[in-house]
Design a protein around this motif. Sequence first.
Motif, PDB file in Angstrom:
ATOM      1  N   HIS A  57       0.861  -1.346   0.067  1.00 54.20           N
ATOM      2  CA  HIS A  57      -0.083   0.010   0.082  1.00 54.20           C
ATOM      3  C   HIS A  57       0.784   1.197  -0.213  1.00 54.20           C
ATOM      4  N   ARG A  58       2.063   1.293   0.259  1.00 52.42           N
ATOM      5  CA  ARG A  58       2.808   2.590   0.454  1.00 52.42           C
ATOM      6  C   ARG A  58       3.623   2.498  -1.171  1.00 52.42           C
TER       7      ARG A  58
ATOM      8  N   ILE B 292      -0.479   3.938  -2.928  1.00 51.16           N
ATOM      9  CA  ILE B 292      -1.567   4.422  -2.707  1.00 51.16           C
ATOM     10  C   ILE B 292      -0.672   5.949  -3.745  1.00 51.16           C
ATOM     11  N   PRO B 293       0.490   6.185  -3.039  1.00 49.59           N
ATOM     12  CA  PRO B 293       1.410   7.454  -4.269  1.00 49.59           C
ATOM     13  C   PRO B 293       1.188   7.150  -5.711  1.00 49.59           C
TER      14      PRO B 293
ATOM     15  N   GLU C 276      -7.228   4.319   2.850  1.00 49.48           N
ATOM     16  CA  GLU C 276      -6.231   4.656   2.823  1.00 49.48           C
ATOM     17  C   GLU C 276      -5.912   5.628   2.029  1.00 49.48           C
TER      18      GLU C 276
ATOM     19  N   PHE D  34      -4.837   9.814   2.014  1.00 46.63           N
ATOM     20  CA  PHE D  34      -3.532  10.349   1.516  1.00 46.63           C
ATOM     21  C   PHE D  34      -3.517  11.578   0.939  1.00 46.63           C
TER      22      PHE D  34
ATOM     23  N   VAL E  25       1.975   8.767   4.099  1.00 46.88           N
ATOM     24  CA  VAL E  25       1.275   7.257   3.542  1.00 46.88           C
ATOM     25  C   VAL E  25       2.348   6.669   4.579  1.00 46.88           C
TER      26      VAL E  25
ATOM     27  N   LEU F  46      -0.934   6.421   7.968  1.00 49.82           N
ATOM     28  CA  LEU F  46      -2.450   6.269   6.961  1.00 49.82           C
ATOM     29  C   LEU F  46      -2.794   5.754   8.411  1.00 49.82           C
TER      30      LEU F  46
END
Length: 233
Positions: free
Chosen positions: A129-130, A133-134, A177, A181, A187, A190
């Motif tokens: 997810h890190r 998401i970005p 999440e 963000f 991140v 979250l």
Amino acid sequence: MEQNCKKQLYSDVARIKRFMIFRKDQYGINLVQEYNSFGIKLKAIPFKTHGLRGMAAIAEAPDPDVILLNTKRSPLEQNFDCGHETMHLGLHRHTGQKTFNCYDEVTAKQNPFLEWQANEGSAEFFVPHRIFIPMLHEVLGLHPTFQTVQEFIRLASNTFMVPRQVIRYRLENLKYEILQFYIGIDVYDLELLSKAQQERKGLYIRSLNSLSYGEQLDMCEYIQQLGGMLCEI
């Protein structure tokens, strides 16, 4: 206080990746090709049982654990299925269950929570997810449309070496999440909550999967509409 099962799961996935000599945020992993190094017997065969994706068996030492994959599924599907079975071997030894048969849909004979852990854990293993998401924020910006979301799904599927359905799964299960963000939370800070935990807190957030053809979502306007909820984040 309620245990944060999603946060704990992601921590366990990072531990499993480190044990397998992967970095916790490493992606683009062809796990099927890597398995020769892990002391686990992996074999792919054409399953005859309808809907059966993969199987895992916990062995008694010194015999190796076993993972079986279905050759009738695509290489990307087998890669994700391999991660799913790996989660069973890494997370569920304490349950007393020795074999895991995993299907398209959870059956009455399966434990729904263990299957959620295996699915969500495999998704985090391949699509951290890190990183995800970005990347989503950079590609889609503040005005995602149905078309740009579909393009992102294709891009992310190739980048993370998972089926497109897994990317849709991430869009659904990381919607809380993702929203954090977008409002500026780092991140690494979250709050990780499962769908059930979100609903218990009264959080009902729209997924980017829900965009209809030709629709555009203004993220700033959407966030303003959720202002009351965001005060609780």
